[in-house]
Design an enzyme around this catalytic site. Structure first.
Site: not given
Length: 869
Positions: A2, A77, A302, A347
């Site tokens: 991104e 995610d 996150r 994780h």
């Protein structure tokens, strides 16, 4: 991936054989209009390219032509998985993936080893994560696109409602209601001033005449004074030590950060908003140059996991021994377990990628906010593996007078920090801390010792209402109720602020009038959908979709039918008057008509009379800072003193002051002057004349040329001189002196200029007028901005909003008219699951796209579907 910063960091690790490019967030989003999600056809979703990101898609497409493989390395995610899937779909539709090997790689920290390990272990796109993201997006879209227009009709334009935002607003408004309904209770505590071995210390009455002293044992000053006299009379200046209780207490460190606890601590300790915390954390995650090129300093931010990798724990423990010695290290590695049953966003907890990168060593390489947040994360992470803090505590009970059933006992508490342990590095902050009276060092005492009573101090107290939410306590409450997920807390809070549903006062949230009305409307008519338990269960269902335990289309079907039926029923059965929530203020002393305060389309206002009266009702908008539920009858009457007459100008023009749609003003003759700092209720005639003179001077300086017969003027504007005839504005050529222009030249320039377009409220392009209080006689206020879907219709991460459909993608579609996208599972191979956990068959879409057969082993595999099916 991104982010360009992230791309730059990873490029350094992969070398010259790889081209690393950024998508700048989402590359596709739902078409921003009704019908983007079609419940009649299995919730088929219509996407379009994010216009500002088209150039980045094109750059990826060009680079792909020269490459053998495409690695999709977006965040680990749901949103990251969806970005990869959308990019895959676009490139496939354009025919760019033929003969290409497509792989999905994920990493939770941007370090050389982590990136290389991920590249060596690619996987396929996860159908379950993509379906969960699509389901969430569809839900938020359907709620926002149906509830928000209802609010526009029933309350005022520009408002919004959202699946997660609205329960959060309800939480804030209910706290306001608790505070408003709270009745303070008086109570008294009895403290004592004590001395032993020439050391003074405090004590507290805990037992009086044989009864345990509770909070409300003494509720009046008379009772407290009686206790004071009785205590002093019984003690006669001395107390006897009845018992001494010594203990050793251990205090363990807090676990490493999750997203919510990081936001809470950054708010408490650094004063950061949740949004700022996530922005700075993103920078630390994506990479900062600390002398050896870009390097990621923290793991993925996150997450709701408390787990730490074994390798990381070993490194942290080594750093503790180096800095604080073996005594500072916990005996065994601490393992923390998350309370969230769906902790799956990443994780690991948030930690430094390398614990041996000390904050002090890189302070000069970081921006101030980056250093402060990195330091906070480093300290919390290191502290979690350190030895506990050890306190020696002592409680001494002392008898006033003789022992027996009617005895009176005082207690003194003390504690001493013996071993600081983790406290030498970090101590967790708290919201609304209660004062601890045990933090004293007491003199050595034993049973039977005599202690001097030097004073008895009765103290008056009043119970306090529950505190308003801070950003930290709101995030904590959202997490406890299961509302939202780690990636959404910051956007929930920013949406509430952007929509002016809440204000921030002393770093606490207070609900605005419009916020209260929206919340009450939704709570009354859409009770189920703003219920905390319902919202939490929906989040659990979305988590189940991401785990492959539940299908997304049946989930949406179960939600949609009762929801849309309720929307339609409310639209036809509830009137604006019912929603306005008028509050009676009494009678107008002049007319005898009823007075009420209510919410109008342009803000809160006071009304004298009713719509059924022969004469029209009179209106006056509330002043800044006034609240609908707090304004009094007297304050409401003051609002009707406008317009005020202030005399006349030297030319005999009447001067008045009032509040209009664009705010307060002074009027003289037919001209108006806006009041920037003056209060129209208090401005004096002298000050009004001063404001008028300032306006006339400004106008004189503004006017360069005037052709009154032609209605044309040359004026000084914000961006330089220009020509206007009130319908067109024309720029003046740079080589032309504005003062030398002739009428003919002005007319020629105006003829070539475009006609100005005005919207409903008088501003160009139909945008809303500037904010201002309602005018007397009009229920006016801040004119609403053009109605737009709010963040309640949750927008995906990225820098741009969705705009126009990309022609390139449309051309490359399998047919002339691009069909709705096929369901995710028709395009991607789902990871294998045990037979017992196998999900039921997924429903076919209304218009599935024909997907080419996969040619590469690692490429997401497509299932054949027919147009008929």
């Amino acid at each position: 991936m991104e982010s360009p910063a992230k791309a730059k960091t990873i490029k350094k690790y992969l070398g010259k054989d790889f081209e690393v490019l950024a998508s700048y967030g989402h590359v596709r989003d739902l078409v921003p209009k009704e019908g983007a999600v079609d419940p009649k056809h299995h919730f088929a979703m219509k996407y379009q390219v994010v216009e500002r990101n088209q150039k980045h898609v094109d750059a990826i497409s060009r680079a792909l032509k020269k490459a053998k493989s495409l690695f999709l390395a977006t965040d680990p995610d749901r949103e990251g998985e969806a970005i990869s899937w959308h990019l895959y779909e676009l490139l496939k539709a354009q025919g760019e993936l033929k003969g290409k090997d497509v792989r999905r790689v994920v990493f939770y920290e941007i370090t050389k080893n982590s990136v290389r390990d991920a590249m060596a272990s690619p996987r396929e796109l996860s159908v379950d994560l993509v379906n969960a993201q699509q389901a969430r997006r569809a839900l938020d879209f359907l709620v926002g696109f149906n509830l928000s227009p209802l609010l526009w009709k029933k309350v005022r334009p520009g408002l919004s409602a959202g699946r997660v935002q609205s329960p959060a607003l309800r939480m804030i408004c209910e706290r306001e209601d608790e505070i408003a309904a709270f009745v303070a209770r008086e109570y008294w505590s009895i403290d004592a001033e004590l001395e032993h071995s020439e050391q003074k210390f405090p004590g507290k009455l805990v037992e009086y005449q044989g009864a345990k002293v509770e909070q409300f044992s003494f509720t009046t000053e008379q009772q407290a004074r009686d206790v004071e006299r009785t205590l002093q009379g019984a003690a006669k200046g001395e107390l006897t030590v009845l018992a001494v209780d010594r203990k050793q207490r251990k205090r363990n460190p807090a676990p490493p950060f999750t997203t919510s606890t990081l936001q809470q601590e950054a708010a408490r300790k650094l004063g950061f908003s949740a949004q700022k915390t996530m922005r700075v954390a993103q920078q630390l995650y994506e990479g900062v140059d600390i002398g050896e090129g870009q390097v990621g300093l923290i793991t993925y931010m996150r997450t709701d996991s408390l787990n730490l990798a074994q390798e990381a724990i070993g490194q942290i423990r080594d750093v503790i021994v180096q800095l604080y010695g073996a005594a500072g290290l916990a005996e065994e590695p601490r393992v923390f377990r998350t309370k969230s049953k769906n902790a799956q966003e990443a994780h690991e907890a948030i930690r430094p990628t390398a614990a041996n990168v000390l904050p002090g060593d890189i302070e000069k390489k970081l921006e101030s906010d980056q250093y402060r947040l990195y330091s906070l994360i480093w300290k919390r992470t290191v502290a979690c593996q350190m030895a506990p803090a050890i306190f020696d505590t002592v409680a001494v009970e002392m008898l006033a007078g003789p022992d027996g059933p009617k005895r009176t006992v005082l207690r003194a508490n003390g504690s001493t920090l013996v071993t600081p342990g983790y406290i030498s590095v970090y101590q967790e902050g708290m919201d609304d801390v209660v004062q601890d009276d045990s933090d004293h060092v007491l003199p050595p005492m034993k049973e039977g010792d005599r202690v001097r009573l030097t004073g008895v101090v009765p103290t008056q107290h009043f119970t306090e209402p529950p505190p308003r939410f801070s950003e930290a306590s709101l995030v904590k409450a959202l997490e406890e109720y299961g509302i939202g997920r780690p990636s959404t807390y910051a956007s929930i809070i920013s949406t509430l602020r952007d929509r002016q549903y809440v204000d921030i006062e002393s770093r606490r949230f207070t609900a605005t009038d419009i916020g209260k009305i929206v919340s009450r409307f939704l709570t009354q008519y859409f009770t189920t959908y703003v219920d905390y338990d319902f919202t939490a269960k929906m989040e659990d269902s979305l988590d189940a979709v991401s785990n492959g335990e539940q299908e997304w289309v049946p989930l949406l079907e179960k939600f949609w039918k009762p929801f849309i039926d309720l929307v339609k029923h409310t639209e036809t059965s509830v009137s604006r008057e019912e929603v306005a929530q008028a509050r009676d203020l009494g009678k107008d002393p002049v007319s005898g008509k009823p007075m009420s305060v209510r919410m109008g389309r342009f803000g809160p206002f006071v009304q004298i009379g009713t719509k059924d009266d022969e004469d029209k009702p009179r209106f006056a908008g509330l002043r800044p800072g006034q609240k609908m539920d707090a304004i009094t009858h007297a304050e409401a009457l003051e609002l009707f003193k406008l317009p005020r007459k202030l005399g006349t100008t030297a030319d005999g023009e009447e001067i008045t002051t009032n509040v209009g749609r664009f705010g307060p003003y002074v009027k003289y003759g037919a001209k108006y002057v806006s009041l920037k700092i003056d209060d129209p209720y208090e401005i004096t005639p002298e000050r009004a004349l001063e404001v008028i003179r300032e306006k006339e001077i400004a106008d004189a300086n503004r006017l360069i040329l005037d052709f009154p017969d032609a209605g044309i003027q040359v004026l000084n504007g914000r961006y330089g001189p220009y020509i206007t005839d009130k319908s067109r504005n024309a720029k003046i050529p740079k080589d032309k002196d504005p003062k030398s222009l002739t009428l003919e030249e002005c007319q020629a320039l105006l003829a070539a200029a475009p006609v100005r377009t005005f919207g409903k409220w008088g501003r160009k392009n139909g945008k809303a007028a500037a904010k201002g209080a309602p005018a007397n006689g009009k229920a006016a206020g801040s004119t609403p901005k053009a109605a737009t879907l709010d963040a309640a219709v949750t927008k995906p991460r990225g820098k741009t909003a969705p705009v126009a459909l990309a022609a390139k993608a449309a051309k490359a579609a399998a047919s002339k008219k691009a069909p709705a996208p096929a369901p995710v599972n028709a395009l991607i191979k789902a990871p294998a699951k045990p037979a017992s956990a196998k999900a039921p068959a997924k429903p076919a879409p209304a218009k599935p796209a024909a997907a080419p057969k996969a040619k590469h082993k690692a490429n997401p595999k497509a299932k054949k579907t027919s147009a008929k099916k």
